[in-house]
Motif scaffolding. Structure first.
Motif, PDB file in Angstrom:
ATOM      1  N   PHE A   1     -51.212  39.338 -17.218  1.00  0.00           N
ATOM      2  CA  PHE A   1     -52.490  39.192 -16.523  1.00  0.00           C
ATOM      3  C   PHE A   1     -53.444  40.251 -17.076  1.00  0.00           C
ATOM      4  O   PHE A   1     -53.165  41.439 -17.013  1.00  0.00           O
ATOM      5  N   ARG A   2     -54.546  39.805 -17.647  1.00  0.00           N
ATOM      6  CA  ARG A   2     -55.496  40.744 -18.226  1.00  0.00           C
ATOM      7  C   ARG A   2     -56.848  40.671 -17.520  1.00  0.00           C
ATOM      8  O   ARG A   2     -57.347  39.587 -17.236  1.00  0.00           O
ATOM      9  N   MET A   3     -57.379  41.866 -17.258  1.00  0.00           N
ATOM     10  CA  MET A   3     -58.691  41.969 -16.623  1.00  0.00           C
ATOM     11  C   MET A   3     -59.562  42.820 -17.526  1.00  0.00           C
ATOM     12  O   MET A   3     -59.171  43.934 -17.885  1.00  0.00           O
ATOM     13  N   ASN A   4     -60.690  42.268 -17.927  1.00  0.00           N
ATOM     14  CA  ASN A   4     -61.563  42.941 -18.896  1.00  0.00           C
ATOM     15  C   ASN A   4     -60.773  43.430 -20.113  1.00  0.00           C
ATOM     16  O   ASN A   4     -60.990  44.523 -20.618  1.00  0.00           O
ATOM     17  N   GLY A   5     -59.822  42.617 -20.554  1.00  0.00           N
ATOM     18  CA  GLY A   5     -59.051  42.929 -21.755  1.00  0.00           C
ATOM     19  C   GLY A   5     -57.894  43.892 -21.530  1.00  0.00           C
ATOM     20  O   GLY A   5     -57.130  44.156 -22.444  1.00  0.00           O
ATOM     21  N   VAL A   6     -57.745  44.431 -20.324  1.00  0.00           N
ATOM     22  CA  VAL A   6     -56.696  45.417 -20.044  1.00  0.00           C
ATOM     23  C   VAL A   6     -55.550  44.753 -19.274  1.00  0.00           C
ATOM     24  O   VAL A   6     -55.783  44.027 -18.309  1.00  0.00           O
ATOM     25  N   HIS A   7     -54.299  45.010 -19.717  1.00  0.00           N
ATOM     26  CA  HIS A   7     -53.138  44.455 -19.026  1.00  0.00           C
ATOM     27  C   HIS A   7     -52.994  45.068 -17.642  1.00  0.00           C
ATOM     28  O   HIS A   7     -53.019  46.279 -17.497  1.00  0.00           O
ATOM     29  N   ARG A   8     -52.821  44.218 -16.636  1.00  0.00           N
ATOM     30  CA  ARG A   8     -52.583  44.693 -15.278  1.00  0.00           C
ATOM     31  C   ARG A   8     -51.250  44.144 -14.801  1.00  0.00           C
ATOM     32  O   ARG A   8     -50.789  43.120 -15.284  1.00  0.00           O
ATOM     33  N   ASN A   9     -50.647  44.819 -13.836  1.00  0.00           N
ATOM     34  CA  ASN A   9     -49.378  44.344 -13.296  1.00  0.00           C
ATOM     35  C   ASN A   9     -49.629  43.064 -12.479  1.00  0.00           C
ATOM     36  O   ASN A   9     -50.279  43.113 -11.434  1.00  0.00           O
ATOM     37  N   PRO A  10     -49.086  41.929 -12.932  1.00  0.00           N
ATOM     38  CA  PRO A  10     -49.378  40.670 -12.242  1.00  0.00           C
ATOM     39  C   PRO A  10     -48.877  40.638 -10.801  1.00  0.00           C
ATOM     40  O   PRO A  10     -49.372  39.861  -9.984  1.00  0.00           O
ATOM     41  N   VAL A  11     -47.884  41.490 -10.494  1.00  0.00           N
ATOM     42  CA  VAL A  11     -47.285  41.471  -9.158  1.00  0.00           C
ATOM     43  C   VAL A  11     -48.158  42.221  -8.143  1.00  0.00           C
ATOM     44  O   VAL A  11     -48.180  41.886  -6.968  1.00  0.00           O
ATOM     45  N   THR A  12     -48.890  43.218  -8.619  1.00  0.00           N
ATOM     46  CA  THR A  12     -49.619  44.075  -7.685  1.00  0.00           C
ATOM     47  C   THR A  12     -51.144  44.018  -7.833  1.00  0.00           C
ATOM     48  O   THR A  12     -51.856  44.503  -6.950  1.00  0.00           O
ATOM     49  N   VAL A  13     -51.654  43.463  -8.926  1.00  0.00           N
ATOM     50  CA  VAL A  13     -53.105  43.464  -9.145  1.00  0.00           C
ATOM     51  C   VAL A  13     -53.800  42.733  -7.978  1.00  0.00           C
ATOM     52  O   VAL A  13     -53.357  41.677  -7.540  1.00  0.00           O
ATOM     53  N   PRO A  14     -54.854  43.344  -7.391  1.00  0.00           N
ATOM     54  CA  PRO A  14     -55.572  42.639  -6.319  1.00  0.00           C
ATOM     55  C   PRO A  14     -56.213  41.369  -6.896  1.00  0.00           C
ATOM     56  O   PRO A  14     -56.903  41.434  -7.909  1.00  0.00           O
ATOM     57  N   LEU A  15     -55.945  40.250  -6.264  1.00  0.00           N
ATOM     58  CA  LEU A  15     -56.462  38.986  -6.796  1.00  0.00           C
ATOM     59  C   LEU A  15     -57.863  38.714  -6.254  1.00  0.00           C
ATOM     60  O   LEU A  15     -58.100  38.839  -5.049  1.00  0.00           O
ATOM     61  N   PRO A  16     -58.794  38.357  -7.125  1.00  0.00           N
ATOM     62  CA  PRO A  16     -60.158  38.067  -6.669  1.00  0.00           C
ATOM     63  C   PRO A  16     -60.218  36.746  -5.901  1.00  0.00           C
ATOM     64  O   PRO A  16     -59.382  35.869  -6.099  1.00  0.00           O
ATOM     65  N   GLN A  17     -61.200  36.634  -5.017  1.00  0.00           N
ATOM     66  CA  GLN A  17     -61.413  35.361  -4.320  1.00  0.00           C
ATOM     67  C   GLN A  17     -61.929  34.330  -5.319  1.00  0.00           C
ATOM     68  O   GLN A  17     -62.595  34.661  -6.293  1.00  0.00           O
ATOM     69  N   ALA A  18     -61.632  33.057  -5.055  1.00  0.00           N
ATOM     70  CA  ALA A  18     -62.254  31.988  -5.841  1.00  0.00           C
ATOM     71  C   ALA A  18     -63.747  31.965  -5.527  1.00  0.00           C
ATOM     72  O   ALA A  18     -64.205  32.621  -4.592  1.00  0.00           O
ATOM     73  N   ASP A  19     -64.493  31.202  -6.308  1.00  0.00           N
ATOM     74  CA  ASP A  19     -65.953  31.197  -6.195  1.00  0.00           C
ATOM     75  C   ASP A  19     -66.439  30.927  -4.770  1.00  0.00           C
ATOM     76  O   ASP A  19     -65.963  30.023  -4.101  1.00  0.00           O
ATOM     77  N   SER A  20     -67.421  31.708  -4.342  1.00  0.00           N
ATOM     78  CA  SER A  20     -68.093  31.476  -3.063  1.00  0.00           C
ATOM     79  C   SER A  20     -69.066  30.313  -3.231  1.00  0.00           C
ATOM     80  O   SER A  20     -69.272  29.811  -4.337  1.00  0.00           O
ATOM     81  N   ILE A  21     -69.688  29.924  -2.117  1.00  0.00           N
ATOM     82  CA  ILE A  21     -70.744  28.906  -2.168  1.00  0.00           C
ATOM     83  C   ILE A  21     -71.877  29.424  -3.061  1.00  0.00           C
ATOM     84  O   ILE A  21     -72.317  30.565  -2.917  1.00  0.00           O
ATOM     85  N   SER A  22     -72.330  28.575  -3.980  1.00  0.00           N
ATOM     86  CA  SER A  22     -73.393  29.002  -4.903  1.00  0.00           C
ATOM     87  C   SER A  22     -74.733  29.035  -4.165  1.00  0.00           C
ATOM     88  O   SER A  22     -74.909  28.397  -3.126  1.00  0.00           O
ATOM     89  N   VAL A  23     -75.658  29.785  -4.724  1.00  0.00           N
ATOM     90  CA  VAL A  23     -77.000  29.883  -4.137  1.00  0.00           C
ATOM     91  C   VAL A  23     -77.616  28.486  -4.030  1.00  0.00           C
ATOM     92  O   VAL A  23     -78.230  28.129  -3.030  1.00  0.00           O
ATOM     93  N   ALA A  24     -77.380  27.673  -5.062  1.00  0.00           N
ATOM     94  CA  ALA A  24     -77.975  26.326  -5.090  1.00  0.00           C
ATOM     95  C   ALA A  24     -77.473  25.446  -3.945  1.00  0.00           C
ATOM     96  O   ALA A  24     -78.186  24.557  -3.483  1.00  0.00           O
ATOM     97  N   GLU A  25     -76.254  25.705  -3.483  1.00  0.00           N
ATOM     98  CA  GLU A  25     -75.683  24.862  -2.436  1.00  0.00           C
ATOM     99  C   GLU A  25     -75.684  25.529  -1.064  1.00  0.00           C
ATOM    100  O   GLU A  25     -75.128  24.985  -0.111  1.00  0.00           O
TER     101      GLU A  25
END
Ligand SMILES: [Zn+2]
Length: 314
Positions: free
Chosen positions: A258-282
């Motif tokens: 799992f890479r974030m900004n090109g840096v390897h992170r521990n896939p087991v512990t890396v905080p996972l980002p939320q999926a996309d929120s409602i867009s401004v358009a919607e």
């Protein structure tokens, strides 16, 4: 007697009718409109969410939906307390006044240890269906934690590991899951195939790029899923290949990075980002949609029918 007529349901809405008149058969297809109604269910948890869902009259499919919606936030083994409660509204499909199917959960509320989380179902303009909080945040994370349904961690992320095959210190920049050859491997997030092919010691490897910030890597596969190719879009949870031991591997396993900004992170512990929120358009459409659904959620079941407008597309 002679066969006069034959009726055969083709699917939920269409019936084939064959009739015989004066020795001649004619056939027609009759279409019956389905009617969608909303129904409310509520429950209090004594033992498990599953049992409370059954007591509330929810089908297994709806209970699984409820578990999926809140599973990103709530660890059902650790976080559930006696007295936690839920409320859902969901669709029921009727044909000729007879219930023929259940649809989806439209809105839900989960009260967990005094914290109330409300969510509504919304289909974005691109066709993606998700559940969102009332302020438009996605209930789903952008990544699932594990690319395998079955498999145990056989080697952790470790920047000072002694390599089992090369027998010298070499950083282990991912996590290994031991699993039987052929076990399906899932893409952990939506993205595009950035690399597919043989990659030295990694063997048969796929790299998926998830937007600008993230990428994931899946190595030592026995084979790729048919049709996978460079640039191909993949969905979260979609099978992309199968566990194997191609490349430098002592036995069948998945090596996952799992890479974030090109840096390897521990896939087991890396905080996972939320999926996309409602867009401004919607945002405006979502606000109208969610306030309607949450009003339905707050309406007692007996009064729901009057408030519910089937012409409002959900
Ligand atoms: Zn590994």
């Amino acid at each position: 007697g002679w066969l006069r007529a034959l009726k055969c349901d083709l699917d939920l809405t269409r019936t084939l009718l064959v009739t015989r008149q004066a020795g001649v058969f004619t056939s027609e297809i009759i279409t019956i409109e389905l009617e969608t109604r909303v129904k409310q269910a509520r429950g209090v948890i004594n033992d498990s969410l599953y049992l409370a869902g059954q007591d509330a009259g929810l089908s297994d499919r709806l209970i699984m939906q409820l578990i999926d919606i809140y599973g990103w936030d709530i660890d059902y083994r650790l976080d559930i307390r006696k007295g936690d409660s839920f409320r859902v509204i969901y669709e029921e499909i009727f044909k000729n006044r007879e219930k023929v199917a259940t649809g989806n959960i439209l809105a839900a509320e989960f009260n967990n240890q005094g914290r109330s989380i409300r969510s509504v179902r919304f289909t974005s303009a691109n066709g993606q269906v998700d559940y969102f909080t009332d302020d438009g945040a996605n209930m789903r994370k952008a990544f699932i934690r594990n690319p395998l349904d079955y498999g145990r961690i056989s080697s952790h992320f470790n920047l000072k590991r002694k390599h089992p095959v090369l027998n010298r210190i070499r950083a282990h920049k991912g996590v290994d899951y031991a699993a039987a050859t052929g076990t399906p491997i899932k893409a952990t997030g939506d993205g595009k195939v950035q690399f597919i092919g043989n990659k030295g010691g990694y063997g048969k490897t796929i790299i998926v790029k998830h937007g600008e910030k993230y990428s994931t890597l899946y190595a030592h596969m026995s084979r790729f899923r048919k049709g996978m190719k460079h640039g191909q879009p993949v969905k979260q949870g979609q099978v992309i290949g199968y566990v194997g031991k191609s490349g430098l591997a002592t036995g069948p396993h998945l090596h996952y990075e799992f890479r974030m900004n090109g840096v390897h992170r521990n896939p087991v512990t890396v905080p996972l980002p939320q999926a996309d929120s409602i867009s401004v358009a919607e945002a405006d459409e979502f606000r109208i949609h969610s306030s309607y659904l949450l009003a339905l959620l707050d309406t007692p079941d007996a009064a729901l029918l009057a408030l519910y407008d089937p012409k409002i597309s959900l």
